[in-house]
Write an enzyme that holds these catalytic residues in place. Structure first.
Site, PDB file in Angstrom:
ATOM      1  CG  ASP A 117      -2.021   1.001   1.171  1.00  0.00           C
ATOM      2  OD1 ASP A 117      -2.140   1.697   0.137  1.00  0.00           O
ATOM      3  OD2 ASP A 117      -2.777   1.116   2.153  1.00  0.00           O
ATOM      4  CG  ASP A 126      -3.336   3.852  -3.524  1.00  0.00           C
ATOM      5  OD1 ASP A 126      -4.246   3.109  -3.928  1.00  0.00           O
ATOM      6  OD2 ASP A 126      -3.481   4.640  -2.571  1.00  0.00           O
ATOM      7  CD  GLU A 127      -5.566  -0.836  -1.365  1.00  0.00           C
ATOM      8  OE1 GLU A 127      -5.242  -1.630  -0.457  1.00  0.00           O
ATOM      9  OE2 GLU A 127      -6.559  -0.092  -1.293  1.00  0.00           O
TER      10      GLU A 127
END
Length: 364
Positions: free
Chosen positions: A15, A108-109
């Site tokens: 993350d 983003d993860e």
């Protein structure tokens, strides 16, 4: 099935730390160390907040006016999704060096199954350390990672030592780790469910563990068994690299309310370009176009139209959207937001895969 008898996997959840805001601080030295919000200051909501802003209680999805009240020195920057996408592609290329089993959740993860890693490292913790180091070196950004034997625990772990942290939950430790956490942190327990659990005296993982399957099934229906397992650190969900998209869309909040149909159509044209680019990147097609309209008083109206075939191109996608908009004209109130979404998607390249779990050593 208990924790000891479950098929053992090596799962990493990566993350990025305050991703959008961190990219802006990286690219503009004047923003470093300052409270930053990505989004519109005059209108709209906060899309992302730097850690400096979060100390004042600024959070994503918060109205910008509320964020400014909490942090008068907040610096707003307009989002640059093309830049965020490019950085996300860099990060995913790093993941691909270690495993083909990558399930992105957003830019983003992502989850990674490194049970059999491509580099032969063999130790999930070491792989997570390498990935974080490479992200820092190649993007000048930081990432947090969680390492465990299932997706639920890996995601909990990645949030444990943020920012720029690493947390490992080895086999045999999941149940104890979960016991001390508030249930509102559990993936799959939303705010409404957390409130209901609180009314039933369930505040922590230990409280949840104390409930029987029958009790949980009575109060939470089909989800009861899932919650029963979570309290014991058990999660059977596999990392699915071909996780299907249900819809692809984009929306924008305007600086000023709009009522003029040509001006609104021009905004739809711009939004359609963003959506169609994302559709092209994924190589998929769809049959249903949905228009979202948010009025000055925050009332939201949606209209949808489905074709008996896939939308041919962006021009047709935009034409359907404009036809839906025309049906709402003249605007009864000023319009502050428009959105366009394509759904009923089909990906001809996607082939269903069924992973066969096997008993393997984990985090040696």
């Amino acid at each position: 099935m208990n924790e000891e008898s479950a098929p053992v996997r090596k799962i990493i959840h990566v993350d990025m730390d305050a991703f959008y805001a961190s990219v802006e601080q990286r690219d503009d030295p004047a923003l470093r160390g300052r409270p930053v919000a990505v989004g519109g200051m005059h209108r709209g909501v906060v899309a992302a907040a730097s850690y400096e802003a979060r100390r004042f209680g600024v959070r994503s999805a918060m109205p910008s006016v509320t964020a400014l009240r909490r942090c008068p020195d907040l610096v707003f920057t307009r989002p640059r999704f093309d830049v965020y996408k490019a950085v996300s592609d860099q990060i995913r290329a790093i993941f691909a060096d270690y495993t083909p089993l990558v399930e992105p959740l957003s830019l983003d993860e992502a989850y990674l199954d490194v049970t059999e890693d491509l580099k032969g490292v063999g130790v999930a913790t070491r792989i997570a350390e390498e990935i974080r180091a490479r992200i820092r070196e190649e993007t000048r950004l930081t990432a947090s990672a969680g390492v465990s034997y299932n997706k639920f625990l890996a995601k909990l772990a990645s949030d444990q030592n943020k920012p720029d942290g690493l947390c490992v939950i080895p086999p045999g430790k999941g149940e104890a780790f979960v016991a001390i956490l508030p249930v509102k942190r559990f993936h799959g327990v939303g705010p409404k469910t957390a409130e209901k659990m609180a009314r039933l005296g369930i505040e922590t993982g230990a409280d949840l563990h104390a409930q029987s399957r029958d009790f949980l099934a009575h109060h939470f229906g089909a989800s009861g068994d899932y919650y029963y397992n979570l309290a014991r650190g058990i999660c059977h969900r596999q990392v699915k690299p071909n996780r299907p998209w249900k819809s692809i869309g984009a929306e924008d909040t305007f600086f000023d309310d709009l009522t003029d149909e040509p001006a609104l159509a021009a905004e739809l044209d711009r939004i359609s370009q963003t959506v169609w680019r994302r559709i092209g990147e994924k190589g998929i097609s769809g049959r249903t176009v949905t228009l979202k309209v948010k009025y000055r008083d925050f009332r939201i109206v949606t209209r949808a139209r489905s074709l008996d075939r896939p939308i041919a191109d962006r021009a047709e996608f935009l034409a359907v959207g404009c036809a839906l908009l025309h049906g709402l004209m003249p605007a009864e109130k000023g319009i502050r937001l428009l959105g366009l979404t394509l759904s009923n998607l089909h990906d001809p390249a996607a082939e269903p895969t069924v992973a066969q779990p096997q008993q393997l050593p984990l985090l040696a």
